[in-house]
Scaffold this active site. Structure first.
Site, PDB file in Angstrom:
ATOM      1  N   HIS A  99       0.919  -0.643   0.031  1.00 44.07           N
ATOM      2  CA  HIS A  99       0.063   0.158  -0.299  1.00 44.07           C
ATOM      3  C   HIS A  99       0.913   0.965  -0.159  1.00 44.07           C
ATOM      4  O   HIS A  99       2.333   0.682   0.369  1.00 44.07           O
ATOM      5  CB  HIS A  99      -0.553  -0.182   1.275  1.00 44.07           C
ATOM      6  N   ASP A 102       2.038   1.904   3.874  1.00 47.80           N
ATOM      7  CA  ASP A 102       3.758   1.088   3.637  1.00 47.80           C
ATOM      8  C   ASP A 102       5.138   1.213   3.693  1.00 47.80           C
ATOM      9  O   ASP A 102       6.073   1.031   4.367  1.00 47.80           O
ATOM     10  CB  ASP A 102       3.421  -0.455   3.538  1.00 47.80           C
ATOM     11  N   GLU A 230     -10.716  -7.168  -3.987  1.00 39.09           N
ATOM     12  CA  GLU A 230     -10.337  -8.255  -3.443  1.00 39.09           C
ATOM     13  C   GLU A 230     -11.735  -7.882  -2.194  1.00 39.09           C
ATOM     14  O   GLU A 230     -11.837  -7.206  -1.631  1.00 39.09           O
ATOM     15  CB  GLU A 230      -9.563  -7.696  -2.463  1.00 39.09           C
ATOM     16  N   GLU A 266      -8.919 -14.070  -1.275  1.00 40.80           N
ATOM     17  CA  GLU A 266      -7.994 -14.252   0.401  1.00 40.80           C
ATOM     18  C   GLU A 266      -9.035 -14.796   1.075  1.00 40.80           C
ATOM     19  O   GLU A 266      -9.658 -15.242   1.400  1.00 40.80           O
ATOM     20  CB  GLU A 266      -7.519 -12.689   0.794  1.00 40.80           C
ATOM     21  N   HIS A 269     -10.858 -14.109   4.130  1.00 42.48           N
ATOM     22  CA  HIS A 269     -11.691 -13.234   3.564  1.00 42.48           C
ATOM     23  C   HIS A 269     -13.157 -14.050   3.435  1.00 42.48           C
ATOM     24  O   HIS A 269     -14.345 -13.858   3.604  1.00 42.48           O
ATOM     25  CB  HIS A 269     -12.210 -12.123   2.830  1.00 42.48           C
ATOM     26  N   ASP A 294      -4.880 -13.521  -2.043  1.00 39.64           N
ATOM     27  CA  ASP A 294      -4.167 -13.406  -0.808  1.00 39.64           C
ATOM     28  C   ASP A 294      -4.087 -14.900  -0.146  1.00 39.64           C
ATOM     29  O   ASP A 294      -5.039 -15.357   0.210  1.00 39.64           O
ATOM     30  CB  ASP A 294      -4.757 -12.222  -0.018  1.00 39.64           C
ATOM     31  N   ASP A 305     -10.472 -11.355  10.912  1.00 38.92           N
ATOM     32  CA  ASP A 305      -9.377 -11.679  10.302  1.00 38.92           C
ATOM     33  C   ASP A 305      -8.310 -11.420  11.062  1.00 38.92           C
ATOM     34  O   ASP A 305      -7.350 -10.851  10.845  1.00 38.92           O
ATOM     35  CB  ASP A 305      -9.709 -10.347   9.344  1.00 38.92           C
ATOM     36  N   ASP A 307      -5.714 -13.594   9.659  1.00 35.05           N
ATOM     37  CA  ASP A 307      -4.162 -13.345   7.926  1.00 35.05           C
ATOM     38  C   ASP A 307      -3.386 -14.107   8.894  1.00 35.05           C
ATOM     39  O   ASP A 307      -1.817 -13.848   8.632  1.00 35.05           O
ATOM     40  CB  ASP A 307      -3.992 -11.235   8.377  1.00 35.05           C
ATOM     41  N   ASP A 337      -0.345 -12.427   2.287  1.00 30.99           N
ATOM     42  CA  ASP A 337      -1.402 -11.225   3.549  1.00 30.99           C
ATOM     43  C   ASP A 337      -1.334 -12.228   4.495  1.00 30.99           C
ATOM     44  O   ASP A 337      -2.508 -12.234   5.439  1.00 30.99           O
ATOM     45  CB  ASP A 337      -2.001 -11.251   2.752  1.00 30.99           C
TER      46      ASP A 337
HETATM   47  C1  XLS Z   1      -7.903  -5.963   4.593  1.00 30.85           C
HETATM   48  C2  XLS Z   1      -6.860  -6.396   3.662  1.00 30.85           C
HETATM   49  C3  XLS Z   1      -5.714  -5.938   2.543  1.00 30.85           C
HETATM   50  C4  XLS Z   1      -5.670  -5.734   1.191  1.00 30.85           C
HETATM   51  C5  XLS Z   1      -5.168  -4.454   0.232  1.00 30.85           C
HETATM   52  O1  XLS Z   1      -8.204  -7.320   5.408  1.00 30.85           O
HETATM   53  O2  XLS Z   1      -7.007  -7.287   3.510  1.00 30.85           O
HETATM   54  O3  XLS Z   1      -4.347  -5.849   3.427  1.00 30.85           O
HETATM   55  O4  XLS Z   1      -5.460  -6.952   0.942  1.00 30.85           O
HETATM   56  O5  XLS Z   1      -6.140  -3.567   0.979  1.00 30.85           O
HETATM   57 CA    CA Z   2      -5.751  -9.084   1.290  1.00 33.39          CA
HETATM   58 CA    CA Z   3      -6.790  -9.708   5.658  1.00 32.03          CA
END
Ligand code: XLS
Ligand code: CA
Ligand code: CA
Length: 441
Positions: A99, A102, A230, A266, A269, A294, A305, A307, A337
């Site tokens: 991003h 980042d 996404e 993802e 998600h 992702d 989430d 991750d 991700d």
């Molecule tokens: C957040 C998302 C984010 C996207 C990119 O939950 O996964 O990280 O991948 O903005």
């Molecule tokens: Ca993501």
């Molecule tokens: Ca995520």
């Protein structure tokens, strides 16, 4: 300057290696179906989780020990670029994603933020020129700053819409500058908290307008990256507009945007939406919109989430099955991700985590590939739908049947004979493949 002094270039040592800093299943040069694993899997590092995440949780401060944290501001941003390219090189990962916020700190004004970005992008470009690392995708963070409290393109405030557009415009220019292969839109706060103050129709129309403007601007500057949306059902807003693959697809079709966007699916998600990872991949694949992945996993006991780095080979096998059937991911890839757990705060954990993720997907790839070769699911599904290959079923599929001919058929039926779905047998078969990875013919 070295940022990861304890780690050398990670090599493939095979499944019996006990070296924690070696690949057990991912052998980048090994060819499967004529392509090296590196070419097919297209792994990517997510800049935000690996270089900016401090490992906070809602109840606790950051725990991450990171050698670049001795710096501040732009110096920290530059140190992170150095560390990032060292990690990419040592892992042998050829892609990364970021991003805007980042890579460079936000300034007091948009102008200042853009200047910071220009400085860091120039530095990243130099590193890219002297390595074979490429940009998988970039994106604009239009959700963290308080100005995005009511969303970005779906904000109730037109100034915010404009600000978000300016940030995406800049990212499209950066994507072009760095030769980004895809470009991601995750609707961070594109959704709503309550209908009591929300004009849902206007917000969705505005979101579509925003996407169309992005398409137009990319054309204008000749930026050819694949655009990706996404999906995510909730978090941070209660109702996110890009809920899942199917609702995002409906949105694209409604607004005539279907030719310009694919999806970035993802895993976490998918499960937040109440689907499996493979459901989202399958839906996108059969509709020709599977663009990128992702690669992470959620915690089945926690409804948000998390991750996590992917380690569940059952899930990666079913995911890789979809990706193989999709003929790969084109200009997308497998972007981790994923963040190390708050308790895994040492810098070397970043390597263990990526190795775990890469090996999990590589193992899944090997297993799924064998299953495709043996046509395991294809045979099951072919047989299960055999009734559509002849007689009335064939008429239905070929558009030759109508309610009257179907009624005639039904009236003449003596019995309806269904066959077993054999789910338990199928699961046992999958287990055989998972456990006999090394014993395949
Ligand atoms: C957040 C998302 C984010 C996207 C990119 O939950 O996964 O990280 O991948 O903005
Ligand atoms: Ca993501
Ligand atoms: Ca995520």
């Amino acid at each position: 300057m070295t940022w990861f002094a304890n780690v050398n270039k990670i090599k493939y040592e095979g499944p019996h290696s006990t070296n924690p800093l070696a690949f057990k299943f991912y052998n980048p040069e090994e060819k499967i179906n004529g392509q090296t694993m590196e070419e097919f899997l297209r792994f990517g590092v997510a800049y935000w989780h690996t270089f900016t995440q401090e490992l906070v949780d809602p109840f606790g401060d950051g725990t991450a020990i990171r050698s670049w944290n001795k710096f501040d501001g732009m110096d920290k941003a530059k140190a992170r670029v150095e560390a990032a390219f060292e990690l990419f090189e040592k892992l042998g990962v050829k892609y990364f994603c970021f991003h805007d916020v980042d890579i460079a700190p936000e300034g007091a004004t948009l102008q200042e933020s853009n200047q910071n970005l220009d400085t860091i992008v120039a530095m990243i470009k130099e590193y890219m020129n002297t390595s074979d690392v490429k940009l998988l995708w970039n994106t604009a963070n239009n959700f963290t700053n308080p100005r995005f409290v009511h969303g970005a393109a779906s904000s109730s405030n037109a100034d915010v819409f404009a600000y978000a557009a300016a940030k995406v415009k800049k990212q499209l220019e950066i994507g072009k500058e760095l030769n980004g292969e895809s470009y991601v839109f995750w609707g961070g706060r594109e959704g709503y908290e309550t209908l009591l103050n929300t004009d849902l129709g206007l917000e969705q129309d505005n979101l579509a307008r925003f996407f169309q403007m992005a398409v137009d601007y990319a054309k204008e500057i000749d930026f050819g990256a694949q655009f990706l949306i996404e999906p995510k059902p909730k978090e941070p807003t209660t109702h996110q507009y890009d809920f899942d693959a199917q609702s995002t697809h409906a949105f694209l079709l409604k607004y005539g945007l279907q030719d310009y966007f694919k999806l970035n699916i993802e895993a976490n998600h998918a499960t937040l939406a109440g689907h499996t990872f493979e459901h989202e991949l399958r839906y996108a694949r059969v509709n020709g919109i599977l663009g990128s992945v992702d690669a992470n996993q959620g915690d089945p006991l926690i409804g948000w989430d998390t991750d996590e780095f992917p380690a569940d080979i059952y899930a990666t096998t079913l995911a890789m099955y979809e990706i193989i059937k999709n003929g790969g991911l084109g200009s997308g890839g497998l972007n981790f991700d994923a963040k190390v757990r708050r308790g895994s705060f040492e810098q070397d954990d970043l390597f263990y985590a990526h190795i775990a993720g890469m090996d999990a997907f590589a193992a899944g790839y090997r297993i799924a590939n064998q299953m495709v070769e043996d046509q395991v699911f294809e045979k099951i599904i072919d047989e299960r739908y055999a009734s559509y290959k002849e007689g009335i079923g064939k008429d239905i599929v070929e558009g030759k049947a109508d309610f009257k001919s179907l009624e005639q058929h039904a009236l003449n039926l003596k019995e309806i004979k269904n066959t077993s779905g054999r789910l338990e047998l199928i699961r046992a078969t999958i287990n055989q493949y998972l456990l006999t990875l090394y014993a395949q013919k």
